[in-house]
Scaffold this motif. Structure first.
Motif, PDB file in Angstrom:
ATOM      1  N   UNK A 292      19.154   7.320  -4.299  1.00 57.66           N
ATOM      2  CA  UNK A 292      18.013   7.525  -5.182  1.00 57.66           C
ATOM      3  C   UNK A 292      18.419   8.500  -6.278  1.00 57.66           C
ATOM      4  N   UNK A 293      18.516   8.003  -7.495  1.00 58.41           N
ATOM      5  CA  UNK A 293      18.815   8.810  -8.679  1.00 58.41           C
ATOM      6  C   UNK A 293      20.030   9.713  -8.491  1.00 58.41           C
ATOM      7  N   UNK A 294      21.121   9.081  -8.023  1.00 57.55           N
ATOM      8  CA  UNK A 294      22.399   9.777  -7.936  1.00 57.55           C
ATOM      9  C   UNK A 294      22.671  10.505  -6.641  1.00 57.55           C
ATOM     10  N   UNK A 295      21.729  10.533  -5.694  1.00 61.52           N
ATOM     11  CA  UNK A 295      21.936  11.214  -4.419  1.00 61.52           C
ATOM     12  C   UNK A 295      21.694  10.235  -3.273  1.00 61.52           C
ATOM     13  N   UNK A 296      22.505  10.383  -2.239  1.00 61.49           N
ATOM     14  CA  UNK A 296      22.401   9.481  -1.102  1.00 61.49           C
ATOM     15  C   UNK A 296      21.522  10.102  -0.016  1.00 61.49           C
ATOM     16  N   UNK A 297      20.502   9.349   0.394  1.00 55.44           N
ATOM     17  CA  UNK A 297      19.581   9.836   1.422  1.00 55.44           C
ATOM     18  C   UNK A 297      19.594   8.961   2.673  1.00 55.44           C
ATOM     19  N   UNK A 298      20.308   7.834   2.617  1.00 52.03           N
ATOM     20  CA  UNK A 298      20.370   6.953   3.771  1.00 52.03           C
ATOM     21  C   UNK A 298      21.740   6.342   3.918  1.00 52.03           C
TER      22      UNK A 298
END
Length: 409
Positions: A292-298
């Motif tokens: 999401x918008x340059x960052x990995x959360x999953x």
């Protein structure tokens, strides 16, 4: 072949409903109900205990109220637009209320004297009826691609409150109502709701169907990456549910109403992808983005939503719940959002709105290269409306290009 005789309980409930409608709850005696059902009064007491227990059974008799609501909505649902839907639903509701004015006035006026379980049953019955009607209203809204700050349930709730209030006052007083007839009142009511519930065209002050602005006319106000990152960080510190909620909002682009109807069974875990099955409104499957918008959360095995569901000890089917382990409602979800965004401001100097998460997701999907038709399938938003998001994505891409060129100088 002879028709099977109804059970004693069924006959008593039917008789009570008829008499409550004819005379009101107060004026209806248990003896009269027993006589109408062709049983003795002792039988009534043996089955229900007292009149209020009998009233509770009438309220809980889902067949009676389900048929009533279904009949109202079936007639209203034949209409092609929201204005006609509301008009027809309101007309049918008033016709139905007028068939049993004593019952309605009695229930409303005496509710304070009822046992708690009766009042809870009334509340549950009204809530279920409102949700049922809201599903049909949402379909009408989707057909016209209208935009609203209210959920369909909230619109129906407000609409019904006004209808019942009008009916009670009109049927209980003389010389108070400011409309010459029901049709004039209903016309004013629908006009009020079209103006107040949906985005309107300020340039056109006339209240007609053309004054309702389609979603394609709304301003696209996606959120900057830095603000979204701050929101994720705050949500993670606040709790697993808050973190999962923000992840679903920005990772799948669902509307508030769609999120309220998510259940555990709607979360699909596949080897390389996690999906959400949307069964409310525009039915479809939506991927949960890992980035999401340059960052990995999953990842392919874990994400904030999985962590939240694994931490749950309750049996509630809903994905998002309140402190009582019941399905979260729109007001509670909005409260979570406000708590997470209370110290954040958009570039316009305003507090972020939950609707902007969906807008941000749409713009980001275009930035990542998705085709217009594909995003229409995933989002349930028509292609014409998505043109606005595509243009916003091109504007952002142009700014990024300019920034890269500036670094080369």
């Amino acid at each position: 072949m002879s028709t099977p005789r109804k059970s004693t309980k069924a006959r008593l409930i039917e008789a009570a409903l008829d008499l409550f409608a004819e005379r009101g709850v107060t004026e209806t005696t248990t003896k009269a109900v027993a006589e109408r059902a062709q049983v003795n009064e002792v039988t009534l007491f043996r089955n229900f205990g007292n009149k209020y227990r009998l009233l509770l059974a009438v309220i809980q008799d889902s067949a009676v109220f389900a048929k009533l609501v279904h009949a109202l909505v079936e007639q209203a649902n034949a209409k092609d637009n929201v204005a006609d839907f509301l008009q027809e639903y309101a007309q049918e509701s008033l016709r139905t209320l007028n068939k049993a004015p004593d019952l309605v006035r009695s229930i409303v006026g005496e509710a304070g004297n009822y046992p708690v379980e009766n009042r809870m049953a009334l509340g549950k019955g009204l809530s279920e009826a409102n949700r049922y009607v809201a599903e049909y209203l949402e379909q009408a809204i989707a057909k016209e691609n209208l935009s609203s700050d209210f959920t369909p349930e909230q619109i129906v709730n407000l609409f019904n409150f006004v209808l019942i209030g009008y009916f009670v006052v009109e049927s209980s007083t003389e010389g108070y109502i400011n409309w010459s007839n029901h049709d004039k009142f209903l016309e004013s009511l629908v006009t009020l709701f079209l103006h107040g519930s949906f985005t309107t065209n300020i340039a056109n002050s006339r209240v007609t169907e053309t004054s309702i602005v389609k979603l394609g006319s709304e301003e696209i106000a996606d959120l900057p990456a830095s603000l979204v990152r701050s929101l994720f960080k705050k949500a993670k510190k606040t709790g697993k549910q808050e973190y999962a909620l923000i992840y679903v909002l920005f990772g799948a682009g669902l509307s508030l109403t769609e999120i309220l109807h998510l259940e555990r069974s709607h979360f699909i875990v596949e080897p390389q992808q996690h999906l959400l099955q949307v069964n409310y409104g525009h039915k479809r499957q939506v991927p949960l983005n890992q980035w999401v918008m340059g960052f990995r959360y999953g990842s392919s095995t874990i994400n904030p939503l999985i962590q939240w569901l694994k931490s749950r000890k309750d049996e509630q089917a809903a994905i998002f719940i309140n402190d009582a382990s019941e399905a979260i409602n729109a007001a509670e979800l909005q409260a979570i959002w406000r708590n997470l965004t209370n110290d954040l401001l958009t570039p316009q100097g305003e507090s972020p709105r939950v609707e902007q998460a969906r807008q941000t997701w749409c713009v980001e999907m275009f930035m990542r290269g998705i085709e217009l038709e594909d995003l229409s399938i995933l989002s349930g938003i028509n292609v014409e409306h998505l043109q606005k998001y595509a243009q916003r994505a091109r504007n952002k891409a142009a700014l990024e290009s300019a920034a890269r060129l500036d670094k080369k100088v």
